[in-house]
Each structure stands twice: as structure tokens, then as C-alpha cells.
Scaffold this active site. Structure first.
Site, PDB file in Angstrom:
ATOM      1  N   ARG A   1      10.423 -14.324  -2.970  1.00 33.18           N
ATOM      2  CA  ARG A   1       9.032 -14.039  -3.342  1.00 33.18           C
ATOM      3  C   ARG A   1       8.315 -13.216  -2.280  1.00 33.18           C
ATOM      4  O   ARG A   1       7.626 -12.244  -2.595  1.00 33.18           O
ATOM      5  CB  ARG A   1       8.265 -15.332  -3.616  1.00 33.18           C
ATOM      6  CG  ARG A   1       8.740 -16.062  -4.849  1.00 33.18           C
ATOM      7  CD  ARG A   1       8.031 -17.395  -5.009  1.00 33.18           C
ATOM      8  NE  ARG A   1       8.211 -18.202  -3.802  1.00 33.18           N
ATOM      9  CZ  ARG A   1       7.350 -19.092  -3.343  1.00 33.18           C
ATOM     10  NH1 ARG A   1       6.223 -19.327  -3.980  1.00 33.18           N
ATOM     11  NH2 ARG A   1       7.602 -19.776  -2.251  1.00 33.18           N
TER      12      ARG A   1
ATOM     13  N   ASN B   1       7.791 -19.190  -7.952  1.00 31.78           N
ATOM     14  CA  ASN B   1       8.988 -19.974  -8.249  1.00 31.78           C
ATOM     15  C   ASN B   1       8.746 -20.775  -9.519  1.00 31.78           C
ATOM     16  O   ASN B   1       7.622 -21.189  -9.798  1.00 31.78           O
ATOM     17  CB  ASN B   1       9.301 -20.952  -7.113  1.00 31.78           C
ATOM     18  CG  ASN B   1       9.944 -20.290  -5.931  1.00 31.78           C
ATOM     19  OD1 ASN B   1      10.506 -19.212  -6.030  1.00 31.78           O
ATOM     20  ND2 ASN B   1       9.862 -20.941  -4.781  1.00 31.78           N
TER      21      ASN B   1
END
Length: 92
Positions: free
Chosen positions: A20, A38
Site C-alpha cells: 500500500r 487492505n
């Protein structure tokens, strides 16, 4: 050129490998808007918006990810929205 917006679901070893954070950096470098987070199933979900050429570059990057990631698939869906900047969102 018109902006495009895609939702990506990235599967494989993509959590716990700075996926990320790396995506946020890459999106900012490409001038893209949207978000990444996530998911509880172990995948990463992102919405990416911007010029088609740059969004396609992000999709290609998503297929590789950062060096410690092992991406097995990237599912791509048309999406909508109006975003400012590229944000890291909480997991869902």
C-alpha cells in the site's frame, strides 16, 4: 484526454510487504487520484483515477508491486468517483 477510473483487487502475497505504501508513492509520482486499502481476505483493493496512460502504468505496476510482493492476480473493474489526492485507507 479524459480521465478513467478503475477499481483494482490485487491478490497474492500483498499484505505485510509495504504494498500500500509503495502504491501511494507510485500513484503520487504518476499524478493519480484515489485510494488503497487492505482487505480482510488478504488482498489489497485500490481505486485509481487519472489520465488513461498513467492509470495503465499504475495497473502494470500493480501486477508486479514492490520487490517483496508476490502478485498472483489483479482484477480490474470500471469504477466511478471524484477523488483528490491518493489516500491510504483503513482495512475492510
Amino acid at each position: 484526454m479524459a480521465d478513467v477510473t478503475y477499481r483494482l483487487v490485487i491478490c497474492g502475497l500483498v499484505q505485510g510487504v509495504f504494498y500500500r505504501g509503495s502504491m501511494v508513492s507510485r500513484a503520487n509520482a504518476l499524478g493519480l487520484r484515489g485510494w488503497v486499502r487492505n482487505r480482510l481476505d488478504g488482498s489489497v483493493e485500490a481505486v485509481v483515477q487519472g489520465e488513461a496512460t498513467e492509470v495503465n502504468r499504475m495497473v502494470e505496476w500493480a501486477r508486479r508491486g514492490p520487490s517483496n510482493a508476490v502478485v498472483t492476480s489483479v482484477n480490474i473493474f470500471p469504477s466511478e468517483g471524484d477523488f483528490v489526492g491518493f489516500q491510504l485507507r483503513e482495512s475492510t
